[in-house]
Design a protein around this motif. Sequence first.
Motif, PDB file in Angstrom:
ATOM      1  N   ALA A 105      -0.482   4.481  -1.413  1.00 22.36           N
ATOM      2  CA  ALA A 105      -0.478   4.003  -0.028  1.00 22.36           C
ATOM      3  C   ALA A 105       0.584   2.925   0.174  1.00 22.36           C
ATOM      4  O   ALA A 105       0.721   2.015  -0.648  1.00 22.36           O
ATOM      5  N   GLY A 106       1.342   3.016   1.259  1.00 20.52           N
ATOM      6  CA  GLY A 106       2.373   2.030   1.542  1.00 20.52           C
ATOM      7  C   GLY A 106       2.896   2.144   2.960  1.00 20.52           C
ATOM      8  O   GLY A 106       2.718   3.178   3.612  1.00 20.52           O
ATOM      9  N   ILE A 107       3.510   1.074   3.447  1.00 22.63           N
ATOM     10  CA  ILE A 107       4.114   1.050   4.785  1.00 22.63           C
ATOM     11  C   ILE A 107       5.486   0.388   4.692  1.00 22.63           C
ATOM     12  O   ILE A 107       5.753  -0.392   3.773  1.00 22.63           O
ATOM     13  N   PHE A 108       6.379   0.717   5.655  1.00 22.30           N
ATOM     14  CA  PHE A 108       7.672   0.020   5.675  1.00 22.30           C
ATOM     15  C   PHE A 108       8.199  -0.194   7.094  1.00 22.30           C
ATOM     16  O   PHE A 108       9.231   0.319   7.494  1.00 22.30           O
ATOM     17  N   PRO A 109       7.502  -1.000   7.874  1.00 19.63           N
ATOM     18  CA  PRO A 109       8.034  -1.350   9.198  1.00 19.63           C
ATOM     19  C   PRO A 109       9.272  -2.235   9.049  1.00 19.63           C
ATOM     20  O   PRO A 109       9.427  -2.947   8.052  1.00 19.63           O
ATOM     21  N   ALA A 110      10.156  -2.191  10.032  1.00 24.30           N
ATOM     22  CA  ALA A 110      11.413  -2.936   9.961  1.00 24.30           C
ATOM     23  C   ALA A 110      11.458  -4.024  11.016  1.00 24.30           C
ATOM     24  O   ALA A 110      11.041  -3.821  12.155  1.00 24.30           O
ATOM     25  N   MET A 111      11.992  -5.187  10.618  1.00 23.82           N
ATOM     26  CA  MET A 111      12.226  -6.280  11.541  1.00 23.82           C
ATOM     27  C   MET A 111      13.198  -7.251  10.882  1.00 23.82           C
ATOM     28  O   MET A 111      13.014  -7.615   9.719  1.00 23.82           O
ATOM     29  N   PRO A 112      14.235  -7.675  11.583  1.00 25.15           N
ATOM     30  CA  PRO A 112      15.173  -8.634  10.994  1.00 25.15           C
ATOM     31  C   PRO A 112      14.470  -9.931  10.599  1.00 25.15           C
ATOM     32  O   PRO A 112      13.472 -10.327  11.222  1.00 25.15           O
ATOM     33  N   ALA A 126       0.075  -7.082   2.229  1.00 22.92           N
ATOM     34  CA  ALA A 126      -1.329  -6.713   2.029  1.00 22.92           C
ATOM     35  C   ALA A 126      -1.465  -5.257   1.590  1.00 22.92           C
ATOM     36  O   ALA A 126      -2.298  -4.922   0.739  1.00 22.92           O
ATOM     37  N   VAL A 127      -0.654  -4.375   2.170  1.00 25.21           N
ATOM     38  CA  VAL A 127      -0.726  -2.958   1.808  1.00 25.21           C
ATOM     39  C   VAL A 127       0.020  -2.685   0.504  1.00 25.21           C
ATOM     40  O   VAL A 127      -0.536  -2.114  -0.450  1.00 25.21           O
ATOM     41  N   ASN A 128       1.273  -3.094   0.441  1.00 24.10           N
ATOM     42  CA  ASN A 128       2.147  -2.656  -0.646  1.00 24.10           C
ATOM     43  C   ASN A 128       1.981  -3.435  -1.942  1.00 24.10           C
ATOM     44  O   ASN A 128       2.129  -2.862  -3.028  1.00 24.10           O
ATOM     45  N   ALA A 129       1.708  -4.728  -1.853  1.00 20.42           N
ATOM     46  CA  ALA A 129       1.590  -5.546  -3.058  1.00 20.42           C
ATOM     47  C   ALA A 129       0.120  -5.795  -3.410  1.00 20.42           C
ATOM     48  O   ALA A 129      -0.349  -5.384  -4.470  1.00 20.42           O
ATOM     49  N   ARG A 130      -0.620  -6.451  -2.488  1.00 19.56           N
ATOM     50  CA  ARG A 130      -2.018  -6.728  -2.796  1.00 19.56           C
ATOM     51  C   ARG A 130      -2.830  -5.445  -2.926  1.00 19.56           C
ATOM     52  O   ARG A 130      -3.720  -5.339  -3.784  1.00 19.56           O
ATOM     53  N   GLY A 131      -2.526  -4.434  -2.094  1.00 24.62           N
ATOM     54  CA  GLY A 131      -3.237  -3.165  -2.206  1.00 24.62           C
ATOM     55  C   GLY A 131      -3.039  -2.506  -3.561  1.00 24.62           C
ATOM     56  O   GLY A 131      -3.969  -1.920  -4.125  1.00 24.62           O
TER      57      GLY A 131
END
Length: 272
Positions: A105-112, A126-131
């Motif tokens: 499971a992972g997400i990758f939203p973008a924002m400068p 929270a999703v990618n590391a702690r999850g």
Amino acid sequence: MSTSEVSRKSLSELISLSGRRAVVTGGARGLGAAIASRLAEAGADLLIGDIEEGLAVRTAEDLSRRYGVSALGAALDVTDSGSVSALADRAVSELGGLEIWVNNAGIFPAMPVLEMTDELWDRVQAVNARGTFVGAREAARRMTGGGAIVNIISTAGFRASAPGLAAYVSSKHAARGLTRELALELAPAGIRVLGVAPSHVPTEGNILAAQEAMAALAAQGVELPPTPLMVNGPIGRPGVPDDIARVVLFCASDLANFMTGSTLIADGGSIA
């Protein structure tokens, strides 16, 4: 506890997962579903956890029909430790044990960086590391006879991949470092921990996320790289989900019995 020595096993025995129980997080579609499919084909019974419970159930039912294994789908929110713990408990109670856990499971939203909010940063971590940490911890607590944990990292765990992905890149570097530490700490329990780092593999979800990220960056006036996020590496074609699933199968099987702590790059040579 040490991992068993398997030199006398045949090739078919080495790749077989018959009698083993596996969990795949984010396994209802795309890369996760491809991973679940290969594990099921190799004989593993499966529990697929996903934020979309209905889709997880349907994916599991399909794999059970195709491969004759026990496969279940369940709701999972990897940002909720209780949800992860409940999924691990269900693997033990309904499948009979747990030997393989894939943190996909992972997400990758973008924002400068200058516009990034604390909330977005925290959600990605929270999703990618702690999850990933919570999944590995809960899996290891239940792998009483040893096992294998496979963390899906990314080539972003080795380099900055594109503008606007500071949170994602940081989270994947963290997951790669965590893989090494988990391998060190869990080895005495006979648990191997490996990472698999794909480049951007075109799936329905990845394509949509990449398009949304690039549109968001363009709207904020961010200069995008001259090539898209999903490009052909030296191997001459983009990856497909099964390219990554086969590497995960290798990691989970006895073919990789002497490996732990490494992150295998599966990117068609794009960061060679």
